[in-house]
Design an enzyme around this catalytic site. Structure first.
Site, PDB file in Angstrom:
ATOM      1  N   LYS A 126       0.842  -1.216   0.000  1.00 49.28           N
ATOM      2  CA  LYS A 126       0.000   0.000   0.000  1.00 49.28           C
ATOM      3  C   LYS A 126       0.872   1.258   0.000  1.00 49.28           C
ATOM      4  CE  LYS A 126      -4.254  -1.769   0.560  1.00 49.28           C
ATOM      5  NZ  LYS A 126      -5.612  -1.520   0.326  1.00 49.28           N
ATOM      6  N   LYS A 182      -3.291  -9.910  -6.755  1.00 47.63           N
ATOM      7  CA  LYS A 182      -4.576 -10.143  -6.083  1.00 47.63           C
ATOM      8  C   LYS A 182      -5.676  -9.241  -6.657  1.00 47.63           C
ATOM      9  CE  LYS A 182      -5.604  -8.239  -2.021  1.00 47.63           C
ATOM     10  NZ  LYS A 182      -6.708  -7.967  -1.086  1.00 47.63           N
ATOM     11  N   LYS A 233     -10.595  -4.387  -4.579  1.00 44.39           N
ATOM     12  CA  LYS A 233     -11.699  -3.480  -4.906  1.00 44.39           C
ATOM     13  C   LYS A 233     -11.239  -2.058  -5.193  1.00 44.39           C
ATOM     14  CE  LYS A 233     -13.307  -4.031  -0.323  1.00 44.39           C
ATOM     15  NZ  LYS A 233     -12.136  -3.841   0.535  1.00 44.39           N
TER      16      LYS A 233
HETATM   17  N1  AQP Z   1      -8.546 -11.370  -4.137  1.00 46.23           N
HETATM   18  C1  AQP Z   1      -8.976 -11.893  -3.016  1.00 46.23           C
HETATM   19  N2  AQP Z   1      -9.137 -13.248  -2.913  1.00 46.23           N
HETATM   20  C2  AQP Z   1      -9.587 -13.795  -1.742  1.00 46.23           C
HETATM   21  N3  AQP Z   1      -9.924 -13.053  -0.660  1.00 46.23           N
HETATM   22  C3  AQP Z   1      -9.791 -11.717  -0.737  1.00 46.23           C
HETATM   23  N4  AQP Z   1     -10.029 -10.718   0.144  1.00 46.23           N
HETATM   24  C4  AQP Z   1      -9.724  -9.522  -0.427  1.00 46.23           C
HETATM   25  N5  AQP Z   1      -9.303  -9.722  -1.682  1.00 46.23           N
HETATM   26  C5  AQP Z   1      -9.317 -11.072  -1.896  1.00 46.23           C
HETATM   27  C6  AQP Z   1     -10.562 -10.903   1.467  1.00 46.23           C
HETATM   28  O1  AQP Z   1     -11.706 -10.060   1.582  1.00 46.23           O
HETATM   29  C7  AQP Z   1     -11.814  -9.618   2.942  1.00 46.23           C
HETATM   30  C8  AQP Z   1     -12.029  -8.146   2.990  1.00 46.23           C
HETATM   31  O2  AQP Z   1     -10.863  -7.461   2.739  1.00 46.23           O
HETATM   32  P1  AQP Z   1     -10.684  -5.943   3.180  1.00 46.23           P
HETATM   33  O3  AQP Z   1     -11.722  -5.100   2.595  1.00 46.23           O
HETATM   34  O4  AQP Z   1     -10.591  -5.863   4.664  1.00 46.23           O
HETATM   35  O5  AQP Z   1      -9.280  -5.552   2.651  1.00 46.23           O
HETATM   36  P2  AQP Z   1      -8.367  -6.187   1.581  1.00 46.23           P
HETATM   37  O6  AQP Z   1      -7.921  -7.541   1.978  1.00 46.23           O
HETATM   38  O7  AQP Z   1      -7.274  -5.168   1.359  1.00 46.23           O
HETATM   39  O8  AQP Z   1      -9.335  -6.282   0.314  1.00 46.23           O
HETATM   40  P3  AQP Z   1      -9.242  -5.511  -1.047  1.00 46.23           P
HETATM   41  O9  AQP Z   1     -10.396  -5.888  -1.882  1.00 46.23           O
HETATM   42  O10 AQP Z   1      -7.878  -5.699  -1.627  1.00 46.23           O
HETATM   43  O11 AQP Z   1      -9.468  -4.014  -0.561  1.00 46.23           O
HETATM   44  P4  AQP Z   1      -8.607  -2.727  -0.843  1.00 46.23           P
HETATM   45  O12 AQP Z   1      -8.467  -2.612  -2.328  1.00 46.23           O
HETATM   46  O13 AQP Z   1      -9.368  -1.605  -0.231  1.00 46.23           O
HETATM   47  O14 AQP Z   1      -7.281  -2.925  -0.163  1.00 46.23           O
HETATM   48  C9  AQP Z   1     -10.549 -10.086   3.660  1.00 46.23           C
HETATM   49  O15 AQP Z   1     -10.868 -11.259   4.365  1.00 46.23           O
HETATM   50  C10 AQP Z   1      -9.614 -10.396   2.536  1.00 46.23           C
HETATM   51  O16 AQP Z   1      -8.666 -11.372   2.890  1.00 46.23           O
END
Ligand code: AQP
Length: 342
Positions: free
Chosen positions: A125, A207, A210
């Site tokens: 990040k 990965k 969102k």
């Molecule tokens: N690509 C993925 N495959 C499997 N699991 C995933 N998770 C996120 N991306 C994947 C799981 O979703 C949950 C919520 O995640 P979060 O919103 O707390 O933050 P994150 O892991 O950083 O998810 P994003 O989508 O990548 O969000 P941003 O872009 O805002 O950083 C968690 O259980 C995560 O493991």
């Protein structure tokens, strides 16, 4: 049905277990969030389960306030639309329970800079948001530890990217317990091996996230045409052979993983069912399966959002339930560390 034997670290003891998980309202919820996290949540309905909208966490990256204000209740509605019953589970917004921020401060004083420096999400990040490497981004895992430890959580269902954060949470809890006695339950991550990490459609070695460009993911809000278009454009390779090989064929392997997760079949079964077919047919099968999976969720979501009083009422009531539980732990922690409580 999801195969429970597929679980990593599923060795928590037999007792009334507490489940805690959270998702940030930092964008439109993706297929990755759904397969890696949301879809697994309803497995825990018979336990004491808390599902949080992690709005405080989302502030570590700049958010549009008007959008964030809408996304938080929208995510709570999605939890319910995905099958979580707000009477049985506690579905709430993190900022409605001040104890999260309060415990986070205490735990900051029991966490080392060196540990936080090792967090891969912080490194990633920081590169992604080089103009805004704020202290919140650095201490994100401490707030997450507070989230989990406040409720004496046993199991944390997450995707693989969050495993390191659950591990540091355990380390912080163990350190605290070693000084003050058994204050915190040590949580275990719940990670389904086969769906632990869904990859980006446009860069399948990365990965799916969102907060990445829209074309790299399918969102739970996408309509059937958009889902079809995005999956049709998913990056594959030039070999034209449907084979699961994440190292050499990350794009095709990702599509097979998605299909196998949603169909509750092994990757081998999915591979076999598509034998002799081309990538066009693989993509059509994935798109159709995603569309069918999302259709009832989208319909339920619309119903929930159409009722203007239902969600605010649920969120207020559930925040009060969460506050009650959180206060019990916070009071104990304040007492243990020596904060004067008249
Ligand atoms: N690509 C993925 N495959 C499997 N699991 C995933 N998770 C996120 N991306 C994947 C799981 O979703 C949950 C919520 O995640 P979060 O919103 O707390 O933050 P994150 O892991 O950083 O998810 P994003 O989508 O990548 O969000 P941003 O872009 O805002 O950083 C968690 O259980 C995560 O493991």
């Amino acid at each position: 049905m999801i195969n429970m034997s597929e679980v990593l670290n599923n060795n928590a003891p037999e007792k009334k277990q507490v489940i805690y998980s959270a998702v940030q309202p930092s964008g439109n919820i993706t297929l990755g969030n759904y397969i890696g996290a949301l879809r697994n949540f309803s497995l825990f309905e018979d336990k004491e389960s808390l599902f949080c909208v992690a709005d405080l966490h989302s502030l570590t990256v700049r958010q549009d306030p008007a959008q964030l204000r809408k996304r938080s209740p929208s995510l709570a509605a999605l939890y319910i639309a995905c099958g979580l019953d707000p009477e049985k589970n506690i579905i709430y917004c993190q900022s409605h329970v001040p104890a999260h921020a309060e415990l986070s401060w205490i735990l900051n004083c029991y966490t080392y800079m060196g540990e936080l420096n090792r967090m891969t999400q912080f490194k990633a990040k920081s590169q992604q948001h080089a103009d805004n490497i704020n202290a919140g981004l650095f201490t994100y895992p401490v707030l997450m530890a507070a989230d989990i430890l406040l409720y004496q959580t046993d199991i944390v269902p997450v995707g693989l990217d969050q495993k390191q954060h659950v591990e540091i949470c355990r380390d912080i809890a163990q350190r605290f317990n070693s000084v003050y006695g058994d204050v915190f339950t040590l949580p275990e991550p719940y990670i389904r091996k086969s769906t632990a990490k869904i990859m980006s459609l446009s860069e399948p070695t990365k990965k799916m996230s969102k907060s990445d460009p829209d074309e790299s993911f399918v969102s739970l809000f996408d309509d059937p045409d958009t889902i079809r278009r995005k999956i049709k454009r998913a990056v594959t390779d030039s070999e034209a052979q449907i084979r699961f090989d994440p190292e050499n064929k990350p794009g095709v392997s990702n599509l097979l993983t998605i299909l196998s997760a949603l169909k509750n079949q092994t990757v081998e079964e999915v591979e076999q069912s598509l034998s002799g077919l081309g990538y066009g047919q693989l993509k059509e099968a994935v798109a159709q399966t995603v569309i069918e999976e999302f259709a009832p969720i989208q319909a339920r979501y619309k119903e929930i959002m159409a009722d203007k009083t239902y969600l605010p009422t649920i969120l207020k009531e559930n925040a009060a339930r969460a506050q009650y539980l959180a206060q019990k732990t916070l009071r104990k922690v304040y007492k243990k560390v020596g904060l004067y409580q008249p």
